[in-house]
Structure formats: C-alpha cells, structure tokens
Design an enzyme around this catalytic site. Structure first.
Site, PDB file in Angstrom:
ATOM      1  N   LYS A 119      39.266  38.264  47.095  1.00 47.66           N
ATOM      2  CA  LYS A 119      39.169  39.454  46.623  1.00 47.66           C
ATOM      3  C   LYS A 119      38.012  39.978  45.961  1.00 47.66           C
ATOM      4  O   LYS A 119      37.305  41.173  46.327  1.00 47.66           O
ATOM      5  CB  LYS A 119      40.288  39.980  45.835  1.00 47.66           C
ATOM      6  CG  LYS A 119      41.601  39.882  46.573  1.00 47.66           C
ATOM      7  CD  LYS A 119      42.720  40.798  45.813  1.00 47.66           C
ATOM      8  CE  LYS A 119      44.001  40.724  46.582  1.00 47.66           C
ATOM      9  NZ  LYS A 119      45.310  41.734  45.854  1.00 47.66           N
ATOM     10  N   LYS A 202      47.073  37.268  57.428  1.00 47.71           N
ATOM     11  CA  LYS A 202      48.226  37.931  57.096  1.00 47.71           C
ATOM     12  C   LYS A 202      48.374  39.457  57.086  1.00 47.71           C
ATOM     13  O   LYS A 202      47.260  40.077  56.692  1.00 47.71           O
ATOM     14  CB  LYS A 202      48.696  37.583  55.811  1.00 47.71           C
ATOM     15  CG  LYS A 202      50.173  38.161  55.353  1.00 47.71           C
ATOM     16  CD  LYS A 202      50.439  37.682  53.794  1.00 47.71           C
ATOM     17  CE  LYS A 202      51.596  38.341  53.467  1.00 47.71           C
ATOM     18  NZ  LYS A 202      51.979  37.975  52.016  1.00 47.71           N
ATOM     19  N   LYS A 205      49.425  45.459  53.619  1.00 44.64           N
ATOM     20  CA  LYS A 205      49.753  47.017  53.628  1.00 44.64           C
ATOM     21  C   LYS A 205      48.461  47.318  52.871  1.00 44.64           C
ATOM     22  O   LYS A 205      48.473  48.753  53.187  1.00 44.64           O
ATOM     23  CB  LYS A 205      50.636  47.038  52.539  1.00 44.64           C
ATOM     24  CG  LYS A 205      50.489  46.379  51.119  1.00 44.64           C
ATOM     25  CD  LYS A 205      52.001  46.616  50.470  1.00 44.64           C
ATOM     26  CE  LYS A 205      51.981  45.869  48.872  1.00 44.64           C
ATOM     27  NZ  LYS A 205      50.747  46.683  48.092  1.00 44.64           N
TER      28      LYS A 205
END
Length: 342
Positions: A119, A202, A205
């Site tokens: 991230k 993956k 969302k």
C-alpha cells in the site's frame, strides 16, 4: 486471561472497512462464513472505520459507507439478536489499547508487513501515514480486546493475524497471562476470489482502475451479468480447475461458481465438459445474480428507516464496550497504570 470460562461458547471477531463497495468476494470469503458460524460462537462483528482513515478518504463517504456496511452485514445473514454488530470507533478501548500495545511492539515486526509495503508503494513517501504502518497493531487491539478464540480471515490477512498472536504472546510474557491467543478461520472454498479483470490480484472493494474488476453486492442484475461476461479468461478451451498461472481467469470463475453453488469440482467439470467459456460465464453470472437478489431485497428493507441501523449500532456498541472495557481494565492494571478515583 480470557474471560471465556469452561463451558462457554468460544468467541470470534472480525470486521470490514467502510471503504469502497463490498464485493462478491467479500461475501463468499467472509460475510457468508460469519453468518454460518455465528450460531456456533459468541460473535462480534464490527465496521472497522478507524482502519479506513489510514489512507486518504472522504469524511462524508466514510459516514455513509459505515451505515451501508453495517446494513449489508445484516442483509448477508448476520442476526443482531445472535451477534454483536457495532462500529469500531464507537468503542474507545480500541484506540487506547492500540497505543498501549504500541509500547511493546517492535518496529521491525511492522516493517515486515507485506500489506504495508504494497500500500505504501502506491503512495508518495511523504504522504504515507503513520496509521498505515500501525494498522496491524490496531487490528491486534480489535481482536485481543474481545479475547477472541478465532478470527475469520482471508489469506491476505493471515500475516496480520500472526502478528496479533506474536503481540499477545509478548504481552503475556511481559505482564502475565492476559490475552487469548487467536486462531485463524479460513473457509475451504472462496477464501480468495480474484479480480475479474485481473485474476492474479485479489478482488478488491477499493479497486478503481477498472469498472469490470469486481461485482459489488449492490450491483443491479444487468450490471453484475455484464461484469462477469467481461471477465478475463485465456486462449484455451478446456474448462477445468487448474493452478496454471496461464489459466488463472478460468480457474477464478470456476472457484467462484464452486463457492456459490456448493457443487463438487468433479460435478462442475462434468457440467462444462465440451462447453465453451461463454457457457461458463453465463452460468457464473446467473449464480451471482441469484445470490445477490435476496441480499439486495433485505438491504432495501433494512435501510428504509435510517434510524434502525443507528439504533442497532448503538446497542451493539454498548455490549461491545462491556467486554472491551473489562479487558482494557486488566491490561492497564498489569501494565502499572494508576487508575483514577471514581
């Protein structure tokens, strides 16, 4: 030490950030499992809004998504009469225990976290927040406050849970037996549904790079079908489960179909024997739409009165605070803090 005495149900705790839109991957990998297991455990499910501010965010969207995620918990089968549903920031013990655990957590442990590396690499160095680095300690506090015996997690969170176990064991060694050491609960199928546009990553969302990355739980049927029909496959023809990276797209669709239909892999392969990828996509799309229908109807019913969700979360926070406060009191005593006069 755990306040779960012999004979009592074991506890589970888990949560989802109110950022982005909950996906089919969230459902089959987490929410469905929570709904199934809630009757076997004393269950605490929180909307982890404190985690959501570790990266840039919109305050208005945070508030709106917090209610949305809570409502989707219920729409996916979480029973508020059986499980405790609450918002993380409504229980101040989460933030306080995080700071206390920071005092015993080596920086080197946090620097090894893969998710932080991933991230932070997507942001400019000067914009990476301390909260992003400290995210796993907050997660540890979430779990340890409730003396959770088990934590439903996806494969991508296993490293964070291992850190939670390390922190708990370190605390117990330094200050005496205080925390339950939690174990992971990972579903046998559907634990890691991948992106429809990129089956090597993956399903997320929060992914905004492609509108065809994920099917959201609130996508209308036509939208959901279109996304599945646009899913990446390959140039082959055989429809079989495979670990071959070149066949990741087809395998992802098969695993999603497996998770939604509960059929065996053998039966699924027989069903699509001699058929093409278009047939597979149509079947997966219909399975997805069939799953979404009841969830969306329930969500619509739950959100007609906005006060219902707020009142339910207030009741959940009251119950959660009872348990969390008891743990925090023990932690403060064992760490040597002077308690204020009441």
């Amino acid at each position: 030490m755990s306040d779960n005495s012999v004979g009592k149900r074991k506890r589970v705790l888990s949560g989802v950030q109110p950022s982005g839109n909950l996906t089919v991957g969230n459902y089959v990998g987490a929410l469905r499992q929570w709904a199934r297991e809630q009757y076997n455990f004393e269950s605490f499910f929180c909307v982890v809004d404190l985690h959501a501010i570790t990266v840039p965010y919109d305050p208005l969207a945070l508030r709106e998504k917090t209610r949305e995620v809570a409502a989707l918990y219920l729409a996916c089968g979480i029973d508020p009469e059986v499980s405790t549903v609450f918002v993380q920031s409504h229980v101040s013990a989460h933030a306080e225990l995080t700071w206390l655990l920071n005092g015993i957590t080596p920086l080197g442990w946090l620097n090894r976290m893969t998710q932080f590396k991933d991230k932070s690499a997507k942001q400019q160095v000067d914009s990476v927040s301390m909260g992003l680095l400290d995210y796993p300690v907050l997660m540890a506090a979430d779990i340890l406050l409730y003396q959770a015996d088990a934590v439903p997690v996806g494969e991508d969170q296993k490293q964070h849970l291992e850190l939670t176990r390390d922190i708990a064991q370190r605390f117990n060694h330094l200050f005496g037996d205080t925390f339950t050491i939690p174990d992971p609960m990972i579903p046998p199928t559907g634990a890691r549904i991948m992106g429809l546009d990129n089956p090597t990553a993956k399903m997320s969302k929060s992914e905004t790079g492609s509108e065809y990355h994920a099917v959201y739980l609130l996508d209308p049927p036509n939208r959901a079908r279109k996304k599945v029909m646009r899913a990446v496959t390959d140039s082959g023809r055989e429809i079989r489960f495979s670990r071959d990276p070149e066949r990741a797209g087809v395998n992802n669709l098969l695993e999603l179909y497996e998770a939604l239909t509960a059929q065996s892999r053998e039966d699924i392969e027989q069903q699509f024997d001699g058929k093409g990828y278009g047939d597979l996509k149509k079947a997966v799309a219909e399975a997805v739409v069939d799953m979404l229908g009841p969830i969306q109807q329930r969500y619509e019913d739950l959100t007609r009165d906005s006060s219902y969700i707020d009142n339910l979360l207030a009741r959940g926070a009251e119950r959660a605070n009872e348990v969390a406060s008891a743990t925090l009191k023990t932690v403060r005593e064992r760490m040597g803090f002077l308690e204020p006069l009441r």
